[in-house]
Scaffold this active site. Structure first.
Site, PDB file in Angstrom:
ATOM      1  N   GLU A   1       0.829  -1.194   0.000  1.00 19.63           N
ATOM      2  CA  GLU A   1       0.000   0.000   0.000  1.00 19.63           C
ATOM      3  C   GLU A   1       0.873   1.257   0.000  1.00 19.63           C
ATOM      4  O   GLU A   1       0.561   2.246  -0.657  1.00 19.63           O
ATOM      5  CB  GLU A   1      -0.918  -0.030   1.235  1.00 19.63           C
ATOM      6  CG  GLU A   1      -2.208   0.719   1.046  1.00 19.63           C
ATOM      7  CD  GLU A   1      -3.262   0.354   2.102  1.00 19.63           C
ATOM      8  OE1 GLU A   1      -3.265  -0.798   2.580  1.00 19.63           O
ATOM      9  OE2 GLU A   1      -4.065   1.222   2.439  1.00 19.63           O
TER      10      GLU A   1
ATOM     11  N   GLU B   1       2.293   1.672  -3.401  1.00 17.51           N
ATOM     12  CA  GLU B   1       1.230   2.167  -4.276  1.00 17.51           C
ATOM     13  C   GLU B   1       1.046   3.674  -4.091  1.00 17.51           C
ATOM     14  O   GLU B   1       0.911   4.422  -5.063  1.00 17.51           O
ATOM     15  CB  GLU B   1      -0.082   1.432  -3.953  1.00 17.51           C
ATOM     16  CG  GLU B   1      -1.170   1.694  -4.963  1.00 17.51           C
ATOM     17  CD  GLU B   1      -2.507   1.094  -4.544  1.00 17.51           C
ATOM     18  OE1 GLU B   1      -2.548   0.282  -3.590  1.00 17.51           O
ATOM     19  OE2 GLU B   1      -3.515   1.461  -5.155  1.00 17.51           O
TER      20      GLU B   1
ATOM     21  N   CYS C   1      -8.242  -1.953   4.076  1.00 14.96           N
ATOM     22  CA  CYS C   1      -8.174  -3.115   4.989  1.00 14.96           C
ATOM     23  C   CYS C   1      -9.519  -3.454   5.584  1.00 14.96           C
ATOM     24  O   CYS C   1      -9.745  -4.569   6.008  1.00 14.96           O
ATOM     25  CB  CYS C   1      -7.224  -2.862   6.148  1.00 14.96           C
ATOM     26  SG  CYS C   1      -5.750  -2.038   5.687  1.00 14.96           S
TER      27      CYS C   1
ATOM     28  N   SER D   1      -7.005   1.874  -2.245  1.00 15.49           N
ATOM     29  CA  SER D   1      -5.790   1.136  -2.543  1.00 15.49           C
ATOM     30  C   SER D   1      -6.190  -0.210  -3.124  1.00 15.49           C
ATOM     31  O   SER D   1      -7.120  -0.853  -2.638  1.00 15.49           O
ATOM     32  CB  SER D   1      -5.001   0.924  -1.255  1.00 15.49           C
ATOM     33  OG  SER D   1      -4.050  -0.090  -1.457  1.00 15.49           O
TER      34      SER D   1
ATOM     35  N   LYS E   1     -15.474  -9.530   7.436  1.00 18.65           N
ATOM     36  CA  LYS E   1     -14.414 -10.375   6.869  1.00 18.65           C
ATOM     37  C   LYS E   1     -14.987 -11.665   6.298  1.00 18.65           C
ATOM     38  O   LYS E   1     -14.407 -12.284   5.428  1.00 18.65           O
ATOM     39  CB  LYS E   1     -13.372 -10.696   7.944  1.00 18.65           C
ATOM     40  CG  LYS E   1     -12.506  -9.507   8.336  1.00 18.65           C
ATOM     41  CD  LYS E   1     -11.403  -9.278   7.322  1.00 18.65           C
ATOM     42  CE  LYS E   1     -10.623  -8.017   7.666  1.00 18.65           C
ATOM     43  NZ  LYS E   1      -9.776  -7.575   6.557  1.00 18.65           N
TER      44      LYS E   1
ATOM     45  N   GLU F   1     -15.984 -10.642   2.984  1.00 19.68           N
ATOM     46  CA  GLU F   1     -14.801 -10.382   2.165  1.00 19.68           C
ATOM     47  C   GLU F   1     -14.211 -11.681   1.624  1.00 19.68           C
ATOM     48  O   GLU F   1     -13.880 -11.776   0.445  1.00 19.68           O
ATOM     49  CB  GLU F   1     -13.751  -9.634   2.994  1.00 19.68           C
ATOM     50  CG  GLU F   1     -12.559  -9.195   2.169  1.00 19.68           C
ATOM     51  CD  GLU F   1     -11.448  -8.587   3.009  1.00 19.68           C
ATOM     52  OE1 GLU F   1     -11.280  -8.995   4.172  1.00 19.68           O
ATOM     53  OE2 GLU F   1     -10.745  -7.703   2.506  1.00 19.68           O
TER      54      GLU F   1
ATOM     55  N   GLU G   1     -14.109 -12.472  -6.410  1.00 20.62           N
ATOM     56  CA  GLU G   1     -12.803 -12.165  -7.020  1.00 20.62           C
ATOM     57  C   GLU G   1     -11.630 -12.590  -6.135  1.00 20.62           C
ATOM     58  O   GLU G   1     -10.484 -12.523  -6.547  1.00 20.62           O
ATOM     59  CB  GLU G   1     -12.715 -10.681  -7.364  1.00 20.62           C
ATOM     60  CG  GLU G   1     -12.681  -9.715  -6.190  1.00 20.62           C
ATOM     61  CD  GLU G   1     -14.066  -9.258  -5.734  1.00 20.62           C
ATOM     62  OE1 GLU G   1     -15.058  -9.978  -6.025  1.00 20.62           O
ATOM     63  OE2 GLU G   1     -14.170  -8.202  -5.087  1.00 20.62           O
TER      64      GLU G   1
ATOM     65  N   CYS H   1     -10.612  -1.767  14.331  1.00 17.54           N
ATOM     66  CA  CYS H   1     -10.918  -3.198  14.423  1.00 17.54           C
ATOM     67  C   CYS H   1     -11.223  -3.661  15.845  1.00 17.54           C
ATOM     68  O   CYS H   1     -12.013  -4.578  16.041  1.00 17.54           O
ATOM     69  CB  CYS H   1      -9.753  -4.015  13.885  1.00 17.54           C
ATOM     70  SG  CYS H   1      -9.298  -3.546  12.231  1.00 17.54           S
TER      71      CYS H   1
END
Lengths: 157, 639
Positions: free
Chosen positions: B308, B311, B335, B355, B394, B397, B402, B566
């Site tokens: 990241e 990037e 994240c 990102s 999560k 996710e 993908e 989190c």
């Protein structure tokens, strides 16, 4: 729903919002306008209202489900509401209801096949001294008898 | 909390709060009241509930939650106020006159018992078959008020269908007591607006737009509603049965990664006070349960910083040196899967700013089934990868279609802290008694930079520790004492910081030499960053960016969907409030400070990964394939 239909509905709602103001407080009048014009507030219309008033679609849905006079599903062309509160109940709402059901061939809570009438019970119409009372769209009919009720409904287009 | 003032919250759901005076000690600033015949003085506008709490008088609550606005719907906190005809809800009664309050009269006790009995009459479900058994507010109230029979009966047949359409959240309306905490969480606290009450009277229920399943509406899966539900009406979608099955299958190689936040909170499930990190004890417990490899998500958090961070540098280089106007800045962190989905729905035009680096969980998943599978000589089809996360999103996710860049489903199961604790208990293990042990090779230990990802501001701090050292060549300790980047820490909803990089730049480190020739273009530059937690705050920042305000000038913004980051995630132990979240954060920062290795780029395991496997470096070809992803412009329309 076709794109053209969607666009014209959006345009219509935009005009209503313009009229009543793009605030949370305009939710009720806007919904009433849509209900008046379309007899129900479609899923798409609800989301458009939410977008234009900057609230969440579920809040619009919440309000619609709270009020009996707002609907989120299509109904019949005419809505008949028979009062079911105590005085009307005591003075013979039940036989009126039975007669109506027999005449139309559908139960309360249902819509006739030709989409002409939706039957509903309503709570107190404020006509306790003149019961049984019934509301056909915006018009109140009082002192009903089974015969009178059927006659009224047969005149409804 | 400032979240209470989000503009779209319905007026009825905002508290009728009386502004508290700035100086309660001035005349008129305080008011003396009598609670249970004891005279006390409280600042004007204090609610009866607050006044009682301050004076150690217990009043039961149910719809009240410290994080949420006053609602006053459950009525369990009723008290007697002299001169008033009816009992008053103490949570919604601001004191503005010298009143006399009684909290334990027979009328009060009887009313409370009635309320509980009424709730129980429509609360369907058996306690011992409930995920919230022993941690249920309704259950404890029933105990507190000595419920030994159902005065108003008890419904035995379910009335509603369970909604288990979502990968993350299961709704069981039969257990709902209509306290509307979830509604206030969803609309007020998180500004997502999935849940509201629908219908009226005895038909009232909490539902979604057009009563659609949760998977079909704009739910970001943050799970904050689960954390605030007093009963078991909302719970996470628990995959532990499948995990047990895989553990028992000898053909399967089951690996698990543990994130820092569950480790800082799981002790609470075992009766410890908040703020005890159980990292090494958890390692032992997981190995005893039968996991074949126990790894630290912080390893890939360190890797995330490389990816990241690189990037970001590439985006800045393109924008500042190559004058490429198509580069999307500021760059947003990716994240937090709740935040990612929030952006995809509410601001789809900004997905380019996210990102492309995957979250640490997904990076690890991709590595398990490629690098790690090769290393230990196991066919990736036999590897089952589990992730212990503080998070319900999560779960969504890891089920994104993908997320299969390894050729397999990168992460098979997302497990919340609560579910992990349940599995450990099922295995007959009392976690605090476990001897400590280390993470397994080949990934080993990770840095404190990865660790602090768990707290709001953590990703930013970790990135700053590395980027500043990369660019200036100086030690971060020279700028921030003990490498603690204080400006990005803390629970303020939106934090903004500027970091002048100075006029002296260092050499470009080897790993980045292929990408940028030198740092001269950053001479005298000021890095502008922001840290945002809670999607209600994210909305404010996004609207500011849209309007071209201060935040549109930022270079890098950290967004976390959950309040506190989190550690306040939807998979964390229940209950939650700001004090508990604060303790968890303290545990994380303390653990970070106790480590030798506190910067992502100091992690030898990650450096080795770039030497052995990801040989074309950060943001190189293989990294792009395995560690980066793309996003979907979902939009707000509910079909």
């Amino acid at each position: 729903m076709l794109v053209a239909e969607k666009n014209s509905l959006t345009e219509e709602i935009e005009k209503m919002v313009e009229k009543h103001g793009a605030t949370r407080a305009a939710l009720m009048p806007v919904l009433q306008d849509i209900q008046r014009n379309h007899k129900y507030v479609s899923e798409f219309a609800q989301q458009e209202v939410a977008r234009l008033l900057n609230i969440h679609p579920v809040e619009v849905y919440s309000v619609i489900t709270f009020y009996s006079f707002l609907n989120s599903e299509p109904r019949g062309r005419n809505i008949v509401r028979l009062c079911q509160t105590i005085t009307c109940d005591l003075i013979g709402k039940e036989i009126v209801a039975k007669a109506i059901e027999r005449e139309l061939g559908v139960k309360f809570g249902e819509t006739t096949k030709d989409n002409r009438i939706t039957l509903e019970f309503a709570n107190c119409l404020g006509m306790c001294d003149q019961g049984p009372a019934m509301l056909v769209n915006d018009k109140v009919y009082t002192k009903l008898t089974p015969e009178k009720a059927v006659e009224i409904l047969n005149k409804v287009k | 909390m400032e979240n209470k003032d989000t503009s779209r919250a319905p007026v009825s759901q905002k508290s009728h709060v009386v502004e508290k005076p700035e100086h309660p000690e001035y005349i008129g600033g305080s008011i003396s009241v009598e609670i249970n015949e004891k005279k006390v003085s409280v600042p004007l506008g204090t609610t009866i509930l607050e006044a009682c709490r301050e004076n150690k008088i217990h009043i039961p609550t149910l719809c009240h939650h410290d994080d949420l606005c006053v609602s006053g719907v459950c009525r369990i906190c009723l008290v007697e106020v002299e001169g008033m005809r009816t009992l008053q809800a103490s949570c919604a009664f601001p004191i503005t006159a010298p009143i006399k309050i009684k909290t334990t009269t027979q009328a009060v006790r009887k009313a409370r018992r009635h309320i509980i009995d009424l709730m129980l009459s429509e609360h369907c479900g058996e306690c011992y078959a409930c995920v919230r058994n022993n941690n249920c507010e309704l259950q404890s109230l029933a105990k507190e008020y000595g419920v030994d029979s159902f005065t108003f009966g008890h419904i035995s047949e379910p009335r509603y269908e369970i909604d288990n359409s979502s990968f993350s959240i299961i709704r069981n309306s039969d257990k709902c007591i209509l306290c509307k905490r979830c509604v206030r969480t969803c609309i007020d606290l998180q500004e997502v607006g999935v849940l509201e009450s629908v219908n009226r009277g005895d038909k009232t229920m909490i539902s979604t737009f057009m009563d659609k399943p949760l998977s079909d509406v704009i739910c970001i899966n943050c799970g904050q509603c689960i954390n605030r539900c007093p009963t078991g009406a909302l719970q996470a979608n628990d995959p532990s049965d499948q995990i047990w099955r895989d553990i028992e299958d000898p053909a399967k190689h089951v690996v698990i990664q543990t994130a820092p936040s569950p480790r800082a909170a799981i002790g609470e499930e075992f009766g410890l006070p908040a703020g005890h990190s159980m990292t090494k004890e958890l390692n032992t417990a997981l190995k005893r349960i039968g996991f074949d490899g126990v790894f630290d998500t912080n390893t890939t958090a360190d890797l995330t910083i490389f990816e990241e961070g690189t990037e970001l540098i590439l985006r800045l280089y393109k924008a500042l040196v190559e004058k490429d106007e198509s580069v999307a800045l500021p760059q947003f962190t990716s994240c937090s899967p709740g935040w990612v989905k929030y952006l995809e729905h509410f601001y789809p035009e900004y997905t380019d700013n996210l990102s492309t680096a995957k979250s640490p969980q997904q990076m690890f998943g991709a590595l398990f089934k490629t690098f790690y599978a090769d290393k230990i000589g196991v066919d990736p089809k036999d590897i089952v990868s589990v992730a212990v996360m503080p998070c319900s999103a999560k779960k969504f996710e890891c089920n994104r279609p993908e997320m299969d860049d390894s050729g397999w489903k990168d992460v098979d199961y997302g497990l919340t802290t609560r579910e992990m604790a349940k599995m450990i208990k099922e295995a007959g293990i009392h976690l605090p008694e476990m001897p400590p042990s280390n993470f397994d090779s080949p990934f080993g230990e990770a840095s404190g930079a990865g660790l602090i990802f768990g707290a709001t501001g953590g990703v930013m701090e970790a990135a700053i520790r590395s980027v500043v050292e990369f660019v200036t060549g100086n030690k971060i300790e020279d700028i921030f004492e003990k490498a603690n980047v204080i400006p990005v820490r803390g629970f303020e909803g939106i934090k903004y910081a500027e970091l002048p990089l100075g006029d002296v730049v260092g050499p470009v480190p080897g790993i980045l030499q292929k990408l940028v020739p030198n740092w001269d273009w950053l001479k005298g530059a000021t890095l502008k960053v922001a840290v945002v937690h809670g999607t209600a705050n994210a909305k404010k920042v996004m609207d500011d960016i849209k309007a071209g305000g201060k935040f549109s000038q930022c270079h890098f913004i950290e967004f976390m969907a959950c309040p506190g980051g989190c550690i306040g995630g939807g998979g964390q132990p229940i209950p939650t409030n700001e004090e508990i979240r604060m303790k968890r954060v303290e545990a994380i920062y303390a653990e970070d400070e106790s480590l030798e290795m506190r910067k992502a780029h100091d992690n030898p395991n990650v450096v080795r990964l770039y030497e052995e496997f990801l040989t074309d470096g950060p943001c190189g070809h293989l990294s792009h394939k395995l560690l980066h992803t793309e996003y979907t412009k979902r939009g707000k329309y509910i079909a």
